[in-house]
Design an enzyme around this catalytic site. Structure first.
Site, PDB file in Angstrom:
ATOM      1  N   HIS A  17       0.863  -1.150  -0.018  1.00 42.34           N
ATOM      2  CA  HIS A  17       0.032  -0.011  -0.040  1.00 42.34           C
ATOM      3  C   HIS A  17       1.053   1.115  -0.047  1.00 42.34           C
ATOM      4  CE1 HIS A  17      -3.784   2.209   1.464  1.00 42.34           C
ATOM      5  NE2 HIS A  17      -2.938   3.144   1.234  1.00 42.34           N
ATOM      6  N   HIS A  19       1.300   5.261  -1.801  1.00 49.86           N
ATOM      7  CA  HIS A  19       1.018   6.556  -2.676  1.00 49.86           C
ATOM      8  C   HIS A  19       2.187   7.112  -3.364  1.00 49.86           C
ATOM      9  CE1 HIS A  19      -3.192   6.987  -0.776  1.00 49.86           C
ATOM     10  NE2 HIS A  19      -2.597   6.353   0.207  1.00 49.86           N
ATOM     11  N   LYS A 103      -9.666  -0.223  -5.181  1.00 44.85           N
ATOM     12  CA  LYS A 103      -9.638   0.638  -3.989  1.00 44.85           C
ATOM     13  C   LYS A 103     -10.998   1.441  -3.677  1.00 44.85           C
ATOM     14  CE  LYS A 103      -7.681   2.347  -0.164  1.00 44.85           C
ATOM     15  NZ  LYS A 103      -6.719   2.882   0.014  1.00 44.85           N
ATOM     16  N   HIS A 140     -10.564   1.685   2.407  1.00 44.93           N
ATOM     17  CA  HIS A 140     -10.100   2.632   3.356  1.00 44.93           C
ATOM     18  C   HIS A 140     -11.335   2.542   4.137  1.00 44.93           C
ATOM     19  CE1 HIS A 140      -8.356   6.451   5.051  1.00 44.93           C
ATOM     20  NE2 HIS A 140      -9.593   6.343   5.646  1.00 44.93           N
ATOM     21  N   HIS A 178      -4.247  -0.190   6.310  1.00 47.12           N
ATOM     22  CA  HIS A 178      -3.604   0.650   7.499  1.00 47.12           C
ATOM     23  C   HIS A 178      -4.615   0.443   8.592  1.00 47.12           C
ATOM     24  CE1 HIS A 178      -6.769   3.367   5.456  1.00 47.12           C
ATOM     25  NE2 HIS A 178      -5.709   3.472   4.289  1.00 47.12           N
ATOM     26  N   ASP A 251       1.577   2.770   3.360  1.00 45.90           N
ATOM     27  CA  ASP A 251       0.764   4.020   3.366  1.00 45.90           C
ATOM     28  C   ASP A 251       1.642   5.319   3.286  1.00 45.90           C
ATOM     29  OD1 ASP A 251      -1.672   5.233   2.942  1.00 45.90           O
ATOM     30  OD2 ASP A 251      -2.216   5.448   4.728  1.00 45.90           O
TER      31      ASP A 251
HETATM   32  O1  DOR Z   1      -2.948   9.599   5.574  1.00 43.12           O
HETATM   33  C1  DOR Z   1      -3.547   9.404   4.523  1.00 43.12           C
HETATM   34  N1  DOR Z   1      -3.144   9.882   3.536  1.00 43.12           N
HETATM   35  N2  DOR Z   1      -4.346   8.418   4.583  1.00 43.12           N
HETATM   36  C2  DOR Z   1      -5.052   7.997   3.398  1.00 43.12           C
HETATM   37  O2  DOR Z   1      -5.758   7.386   3.410  1.00 43.12           O
HETATM   38  C3  DOR Z   1      -4.812   8.867   2.014  1.00 43.12           C
HETATM   39  C4  DOR Z   1      -3.317   9.254   2.202  1.00 43.12           C
HETATM   40  C5  DOR Z   1      -3.262  10.312   1.051  1.00 43.12           C
HETATM   41  O3  DOR Z   1      -3.437   9.981  -0.295  1.00 43.12           O
HETATM   42  O4  DOR Z   1      -2.500  11.503   1.174  1.00 43.12           O
HETATM   43 ZN    ZN Z   2      -3.167   5.005   1.692  1.00 41.15          ZN
END
Ligand code: DOR
Ligand code: ZN
Length: 363
Positions: A17, A19, A103, A140, A178, A251
């Site tokens: 997971h 980003h 997702k 989520h 998460h 995450d």
């Molecule tokens: O803290 C987070 N940041 N939780 C999420 O679910 C998304 C992520 C983000 O994309 O910044």
């Molecule tokens: Zn995330």
């Protein structure tokens, strides 16, 4: 796996997971993920989100072209579920080998989730399609009901939505992403092996006090938000238990400094560069290094039906100080930087790279 007081050697891990963003942030953060992880599930919450096969293909191309030369890394692409998405798109993305998973963001639950799902019943036929295709659902897991206290939103999501969802779609592979609470740990442990959970390094290290130590500290603000200490302890026990339903998902969610510190600061912690070292510290503190490889390199791949990686990776007991800032390429110091998790602190393990295969990974 080989564990000695000075060295840990394990199968190269994957990040289930992450980003990676796009543009200058993608270019800046991708080497950190590809440094230690062989594969990663890439979140689709871009602006606009990844909702088509074509946009996932193009995003994957941008990721691959941002990789440092010679680094082997496979991005596993996801599609962002909306109430307007058609089953045909899911089928095509799956058939063409583009979508690895889908997702689910409850609308307005987190960063770039406004196009997410307002009413879960509206995507029931999509879930049925996924169940038939064998396309995993990544969740989520928080309700967005403003009447529900922010610290209770995960637990309420499980009660109101997740339990019925998995009961209705028993053939659907589901990951509760998460997780942050003891009830989530217990729910996942007591469910069938079609349900698993990822656990981040930050939720293993911090509780909710971290956000308010001596003032408001946006660097520790993420969603789901960190909870009370007893929840952190439950997460540490779960992650280090060796149980196959728990696996690594950082995450890592980079936001530029000015976006974290605005009047409406973004949720997310950038932990990619030192994630493996950060997890190793937790496993050592819990006297569970013998379960580190299961969590980091085995359980996720097994859950998703993928082969284990063939490379090995080594961590040495060699302390390193995490820099206070992480510069993004092409910008000067004041303009664009990230603050990494553990900034200014010393981690006791360091990943060491041996052999030609790893030459570029230390970059
Ligand atoms: O803290 C987070 N940041 N939780 C999420 O679910 C998304 C992520 C983000 O994309 O910044
Ligand atoms: Zn995330």
């Amino acid at each position: 796996m080989d564990v000695s007081p000075e060295k840990i050697t394990l199968i190269q891990p994957d990040d289930w997971h992450v980003h990676l963003r796009d543009g200058s942030i993608l270019n800046g953060v991708l080497p950190s993920t590809a440094r230690t992880f062989r594969r990663a599930i890439v979140m689709p919450n871009l602006k606009p989100p990844i909702t088509t096969v074509e946009s996932a293909i193009q995003y994957k191309k941008r990721i691959v072209s941002a990789l440092p030369k010679g680094v082997e890394f496979t991005p596993l692409m996801t599609v962002y579920l909306t109430e307007n998405l058609s089953s045909e798109v899911l089928k095509k993305g799956h058939r063409e080998g583009v979508f690895f998973a889908a997702k689910l963001y409850p609308a307005n639950s987190t960063t770039n989730s406004s196009d997410g799902v307002r009413d879960l019943s509206a995507i029931d036929s999509l879930l049925e399609t996924m169940e038939n295709l064998g396309l995993p659902l990544l969740i989520h897991g928080e309700v967005t009901d403003p009447k529900i206290d922010i610290f209770d939103r995960e637990e309420v999501f499980i009660d109101r939505h997740l339990s019925s969802l998995i009961r209705k779609h028993q053939g659907l592979r589901v990951v509760l992403e998460h997780i942050t609470t003891e009830p989530a740990v217990q729910f996942v442990e007591s469910s069938s092996d079609m349900l698993a959970a990822t656990i981040t390094p930050h939720h293993l290290h911090i509780n909710r006090n971290a956000m308010f130590e001596g003032g408001f500290r946006s660097d520790f603000y993420c969603l789901p938000v960190a909870k009370r200490e007893r929840h952190r302890l439950a997460l540490r026990k779960a992650a280090t238990s060796g149980k196959s339903c728990f696996f690594l998902g950082t995450d890592s969610a980079p936001h530029r400094r000015q976006d974290k510190e605005s009047s409406c600061g973004c949720a997310g912690i950038f932990n990619a560069h030192y994630a493996l070292e950060s997890y190793a510290e937790v496993f050592e503190q819990e006297c569970a290094l013998h379960n580190f490889e299961s969590f980091a390199s085995v359980n996720g791949a097994t859950f998703y039906g993928l082969p284990l990686n063939t490379n090995l990776i080594t961590l040495a007991r060699s302390p390193q100080v995490v820099p206070k800032t992480f510069q993004l390429p092409g910008f000067c110091e004041r303009e664009e930087y990230l603050v990494p998790f553990h900034a200014g602190h010393t981690l006791r393990w360091s990943v060491v790279f041996e052999g030609a295969n790893h030459e570029d990974r230390s970059a």
